[in-house]
Design an enzyme around this catalytic site. Structure first.
Site, PDB file in Angstrom:
ATOM      1  N   HIS A 197      44.674  44.619  72.112  1.00  0.00           N
ATOM      2  CA  HIS A 197      44.080  44.546  70.780  1.00  0.00           C
ATOM      3  C   HIS A 197      43.036  45.637  70.639  1.00  0.00           C
ATOM      4  O   HIS A 197      41.974  45.561  71.260  1.00  0.00           O
ATOM      5  CB  HIS A 197      43.464  43.162  70.558  1.00  0.00           C
ATOM      6  N   GLU A 254      38.539  36.544  78.187  1.00  0.00           N
ATOM      7  CA  GLU A 254      37.935  36.836  76.888  1.00  0.00           C
ATOM      8  C   GLU A 254      36.452  37.123  77.065  1.00  0.00           C
ATOM      9  O   GLU A 254      35.718  36.305  77.601  1.00  0.00           O
ATOM     10  CB  GLU A 254      38.088  35.613  75.960  1.00  0.00           C
ATOM     11  N   GLU A 281      39.204  45.154  70.241  1.00  0.00           N
ATOM     12  CA  GLU A 281      38.433  44.485  71.294  1.00  0.00           C
ATOM     13  C   GLU A 281      37.979  45.493  72.341  1.00  0.00           C
ATOM     14  O   GLU A 281      38.393  45.482  73.494  1.00  0.00           O
ATOM     15  CB  GLU A 281      39.285  43.367  71.902  1.00  0.00           C
ATOM     16  N   HIS A 328      40.610  40.716  77.208  1.00  0.00           N
ATOM     17  CA  HIS A 328      40.476  40.673  75.745  1.00  0.00           C
ATOM     18  C   HIS A 328      39.012  40.547  75.337  1.00  0.00           C
ATOM     19  O   HIS A 328      38.132  40.338  76.170  1.00  0.00           O
ATOM     20  CB  HIS A 328      41.221  39.457  75.173  1.00  0.00           C
TER      21      HIS A 328
HETATM   22 ZN    ZN Z   1      42.639  39.879  71.997  1.00  0.00          ZN
END
Ligand code: ZN
Length: 1084
Positions: free
Chosen positions: A785, A967, A788, A882
């Site tokens: 992504h 994350e 990010e 992420h």
């Molecule tokens: Zn992500």
């Protein structure tokens, strides 16, 4: 315990007397012959008397100056509802209602009995969840309504009747039926015009009216009879006359009526026509200085926002300003959908949202008695199909096909020894180093950032940034800050070289200063921004002023990617200049709305019409000492960490050349709220009537002639990655085995690097080569992504640690072979996307069947893993890095069948599950050693919507038990050493390093016995086994903050009136809502 003196002992006799009297009441009702009014009256009096005598002392306190009935009511109230509860639970409500019906058949009915019955019902009703239904089924509604109509001048009887009516009205079906019987009109009669007589009646009437107006039919009735201007006039009267603020509840009740009427489109129209915006704006402005009037201001603001005419985003289309021609466009895919719309279709706003008019006619007035059964919030995203939780014998590609990946696993091959002896292994490193490094460009003057035309790899720019750059003049000399010592992986000249090899869709030819100079993390702490009460409200009022004072609005376009002459050259010196035409830049349009205020519009991801969130742009031409307000007006998410302490990042070139090259957290008056720009159903997934959100911040600039940059998070471009990878080579020692390959080319023509890091074999002896080859594999990836960027900073920490000289680092290299894809989506990063690749798709939803042409990086990364599974070398750990935009701290998502089953409604006993708890080990170790990591935020539940993510597919298809998404917060931490601080690159890089340390501990826990004789590690392990499953982590775990009121300003939504937190049941309709029939609450 059986302690004496337990209060229930005292209560019991009273309760039994209530029951006894109830018994008599029941007997009377059962016996159809007995219709003795006098007897019923006596019995009712006894019940009232009984309740009255229960709390003598408190009653006396309350009775001062009250009439007898009020004393009774008060004493019932004081008893905390326990007696009433008993009464209700034993069927008292039904008996009273039957009594009411019977009594109403007397002609004339006994006024005193009616009075007493209504007084009792008013007391009992709010405690009985089914009161509304029971009243309707017994036929009591009309009894009360008729009594009211006949006794409008009889205040004594009016009050209890209204109180009962108020309870009836909270039931949505009753509200419709009462409306048909003229009760709306009746209430308006009692409510207006302004008079201070009988304010207690007025309050109850307003509550009733407010409840009735929740029905769309009733709201429409009120509009048709011109009650909107009337309500506004009465509200203004109260505002003017209630100078000592004694009648807040009446004023609030009037606003609640307006609030409910304006839930329908006709109501909003009537409100606007009655000059409601100006009236509420002016009254609110006058209320602002008095804090106790906040509820009025908040409700007014809510109504104004709802009625604010929806504006069009200032765009020709919401499709990205840039389009990328795909090699083939799959039919039915997002790109086909995007570009197959007939020309001329407006995707910015819907042609009409007139579907509401029919809504009122079809309003549901049928009963659904069952709907209160299941109000538990069951998350329906949890995977409940056990077959989908079992390992998938995948239709993996044939091994012949997978053999193409041989070349990426030289270290695993049989003839590795031969290769190493022949000196082959290390020569593969050339792959990602551009073969065309020339002598560094001479970068004199402020024009340095323009890497004009020369590199040969860039074509003409779409937006005419061809000409030589004048700003800065001849004399300006740009001092490049010397950061070589502080930033060993950074080199400005090398960066420029890397940019030349990077391919962007818009053919960017400029380099942003921050990426060129580099970022040295500041040494000072950057605390989470404390939210100032009222910020959101004042911002919203400024927005409403645009409507009230339209002449103050400039509406001057400063920057616009949709016009060929971008950026707009207009040198009157009155406006800021904007630019974002550089790698990872994202700004589509800037409009100066007031002298020091700008509306900014972000560009959609390429080949898409939404997904914007990431921003990165340049501002110049600022004045020192002026506060500028910036509004990003097309945000999509419903909430943001900008409401919970996160600030934007700013980089000042003047600061950089003064020796402080760094991004700093900046901005005051930050908030994120739903705005008045409408979002088309195309952009809102088919839903009509939705709006965008505004992220607003204000800032000052401290240097004249500065060039500043703002970003959503610390930028990390693809060119930066290439520079870092190139510099990592320099960290190689003879003990380190580092190989860099090109996994594949992306759609946009950028190469996707693949790294292999381990320790060189100790010698070329068979044993050592064997140990080398048999090291377990760790597979890491990041940045699927593009928005990010924090994931890249964590990855940088991991890579630097792995290439480091510490004993831990060498143990780690000796323990594992690392395979790393540090950027799964280079094209997205280059082009300033937030979520997607050039195919207009989220690559982390393509893992189940990636298309080799459209999703090459996923296809080949999965290929590597399939190859490993085939040769029985499944990695010990897979982790995809992420960033998380809505939570604090760093945490992991993993996969566990058991925890998924526990969280869902599957009968766990029906399937005998055996599962190794090993998936918890790594996060548990991380929570012990990494200060930013928080175990409580981890989840190991497999969701349906995540079935095609890397984590789930690698777990299920490749068979990696420890398959994770890690994350990292974009905001900061609320626990551990960094509690209360925003996260910076230092903490993110540290997280990446700690991840490595944790892997080393994991190795010791999972390796053969020889390595396991450390008692402390065994303790850790046993501790790990005891941990209980975490709860399922919901998407948003931030509490709503105090200023909640504005979130629910969506036109068609029922708003939860969150600003109510005082007063008693009688004055507070919200309490009534909660206590009465559930059917009123969940209609959507
Ligand atoms: Zn992500």
């Amino acid at each position: 315990g059986n302690k004496p003196g337990n209060t229930s002992h005292h209560i019991c006799p009273y309760n039994s007397r209530v029951l006894m009297l109830l018994g008599q009441l029941e007997k009377m009702s059962a016996d159809a012959m007995v219709t003795d009014v006098e007897m019923a009256r006596q019995l009712t009096v006894k019940i009232l008397h009984l309740i009255q005598t229960q709390e003598k002392t408190k009653k006396e306190v309350m009775s001062k100056g009250s009439s007898g009935m009020e004393v009774i009511l008060a004493s019932l109230e004081v008893s905390g509802g326990r007696r009433v509860g008993v009464f209700v639970s034993k069927g008292g409500t039904g008996l009273l209602l039957q009594k009411l019906i019977t009594a109403s058949k007397e002609s004339p009915p006994s006024e005193e009995l009616m009075l007493q019955l209504h007084s009792l019902l008013a007391k009992v009703g709010p405690k009985d969840r089914k009161f509304g239904v029971k009243a309707r089924l017994n036929g009591a509604l009309n009894v009360t309504v008729n009594l009211l109509k006949q006794n409008l001048q009889n205040t004594k009887l009016l009050l209890p009747c209204l109180q009962v009516l108020r309870v009836y009205s909270t039931n949505s079906v009753n509200a419709i039926s009462l409306g048909k019987n003229g009760v709306v009109e009746l209430m308006f009669k009692i409510v207006g015009p302004y008079s201070k007589k009988n304010t207690s009646l007025l309050k109850v009437a307003l509550d009733t009216l407010g409840a009735l107006l929740k029905s769309k039919t009733n709201a429409r009735r009120a509009v048709d009879r011109a009650h909107v201007p009337a309500l506004l006039a009465v509200y203004q009267d109260w505002h003017r006359n209630d100078t000592r603020q004694r009648h807040m509840l009446i004023r609030k009740g009037l606003l609640a009526c307006l609030r409910n009427i304006t839930n329908i489109k006709l109501g909003r129209k009537a409100f606007i026509e009655a000059d409601g915006m100006r009236i509420l704006y002016n009254t609110s402005t006058e209320c602002l200085p008095v804090r106790t009037l906040d509820p009025l201001v908040n409700t007014s603001s809510l109504i104004m926002r709802k009625c604010f005419p929806k504006n069009r985003l200032p765009l020709p289309t919401i499709k990205s300003a840039f389009r990328y021609q795909l090699p083939h466009v799959p039919a039915g895919g997002p790109v086909a959908q995007l570009y197959n719309q007939p020309p001329g279709v407006d995707d910015v706003v819907d042609e009409s949202d007139d579907n509401e008019e029919t809504e009122a006619d079809t309003e549901n007035d049928t009963e659904n008695e069952e709907d209160d059964k299941d109000h538990r919030t069951v998350n329906d995203d949890i995977e409940t199909d056990l077959n989908k939780l079992r390992p998938k014998e995948s239709q993996s590609r044939l091994f012949e096909e997978l053999r193409v990946y041989d070349r990426f696993f030289v270290e695993l091959s049989e003839d590795f020894q031969v290769r190493i002896l022949m000196g082959f292994a290390l020569n593969h490193t050339q792959a990602t180093i551009p073969s065309h490094i020339q002598s560094p460009l001479l970068l004199g003057g402020i024009a340095a950032r323009r890497v004009g035309g020369g590199g040969g790899s860039t074509g003409g720019s779409d937006c005419g940034s061809e000409g030589p750059e004048e700003e800065g003049g001849e004399g300006a000399v740009l001092e490049v800050p010397d950061t070589a010592l502080l930033l060993p992986l950074h080199d400005p000249d090398l960066y420029v070289e890397m940019v030349k090899g990077t391919r962007s869709v818009p053919h960017y030819s400029e380099v942003a200063y921050p990426d060129y100079f580099g970022h040295v993390a500041p040494t000072f702490r950057e605390p989470l921004l404390e939210r100032v009460y009222g910020v959101q409200r004042s911002k919203i009022f400024q927005d409403i002023e645009r409507l009230i004072h339209p002449n103050d609005i400039l509406d001057k376009v400063i920057y616009d990617l949709d016009i060929p002459s971008c950026p707009v050259i207009d040198d009157d010196g009155e406006s800021l200049k904007f630019n974002s035409q550089f790698e990872s830049g994202n700004l589509r349009k800037a409009v100066q709305v007031r002298k020091h205020e700008y509306d900014l519009v972000l560009n959609s991801d390429i080949n898409s019409n939404h997904y914007h969130q990431w921003f990165y742009f340049e501002v110049s031409g600022m004045r020192v000492g002026t506060t500028y307000r910036f509004n990003i007006i097309n945000c999509e998410k419903s909430n943001s960490q900008f409401n919970y302490g996160m600030q934007v990042l700013m980089y000042s070139v003047q600061e950089a050349i003064s020796g402080r090259p760094r991004w700093v957290r900046t901005g005051t008056d930050i908030c994120y709220y739903k705005n008045h720009f409408s979002r088309s159903s195309i952009a809102a997934g088919g839903q009509k009537g939705k709006s965008y959100y505004t992220m607003t911040f204000s800032t000052n600039f401290s240097h004249k002639d500065d060039v500043c940059y703002f970003a959503y998070h610390y930028p990390y471009t693809y060119s930066t990655l290439k520079m870092h990878l190139s510099k990592l080579e320099a960290l190689r020692t003879p003990q380190i085995y580092l190989r860099q390959d090109v996994l594949c080319e992306t759609l946009g023509g950028n190469s996707c690097p693949l790294l292999t890091i381990t320790a060189m074999p100790e010698s070329t002896s068979n044993d050592h080569i064997c140990q080398f080859r048999n090291r377990p594999l760790i597979f890491l990836s990041a940045r699927v992504h593009p928005g990010e960027t924090n994931a890249s900073w964590v990855m940088k920490g991991t890579l630097e640690f792995l290439m480091g000289t510490s004993p831990l680092a060498s143990s780690l290299r000796e323990a594992y072979i690392f395979k790393i894809v540090p950027m799964l989506n280079p094209d997205g990063v280059v082009n300033g996307n937030h979520r997607c690749s050039l195919s207009g798709e989220d690559l982390n939803r393509q893992w189940q069947s990636p298309n080799p042409e459209l999703h090459p990086t996923i296809y080949h990364t999965k290929g590597l893993l399939q190859y490993l599974a085939h040769i029985q070398r499944t990695p010990l750990v897979f982790c995809d890095y992420h960033g998380h935009s809505r939570k604090k701290n760093v945490f992991m998502y993993g996969c566990s069948v058991k925890e998924t089953v526990w969280q869902s409604n599957i009968n766990a006993t029906s399937c005998d599950l055996q599962e190794d708890l090993g998936y918890r080990t790594l996060p548990k170790i991380l929570s012990q050693i990494a200060p930013a990591f928080n175990m409580a935020s981890c989840s190991f539940v497999v969701e349906r919507s995540k079935a095609s993510t890397a984590r789930v597919v690698v777990w299920r298809e490749i068979g990696v038990q420890r398959s994770y998404t890690m994350e990292s917060t974009l905001c900061g931490c609320d626990q551990g050493k960094y509690k209360g601080l925003q996260i910076g690159t230092r903490e993110l890089e540290e997280m990446g390093a700690q991840f490595c340390v944790a892997l080393l501990r994991l190795r010791r826990l999972t390796s053969p016995l020889g390595l396991r004789n450390h008692q402390h590690l065994l303790d850790v392990e046993s501790d790990l086994m005891e941990t209980s499953p975490t709860t399922y982590v919901m998407e948003e775990d931030e509490p709503s903050f105090l200023e909640e009121v504005d979130y629910s300003a969506e036109s068609n939504e029922e708003d939860a009136d969150a600003d109510d937190h005082s007063t008693d049941v009688f004055d507070n309709p919200v309490h009534l809502d909660q206590l009465s029939d559930s059917e009123t609450n969940h209609r959507d």
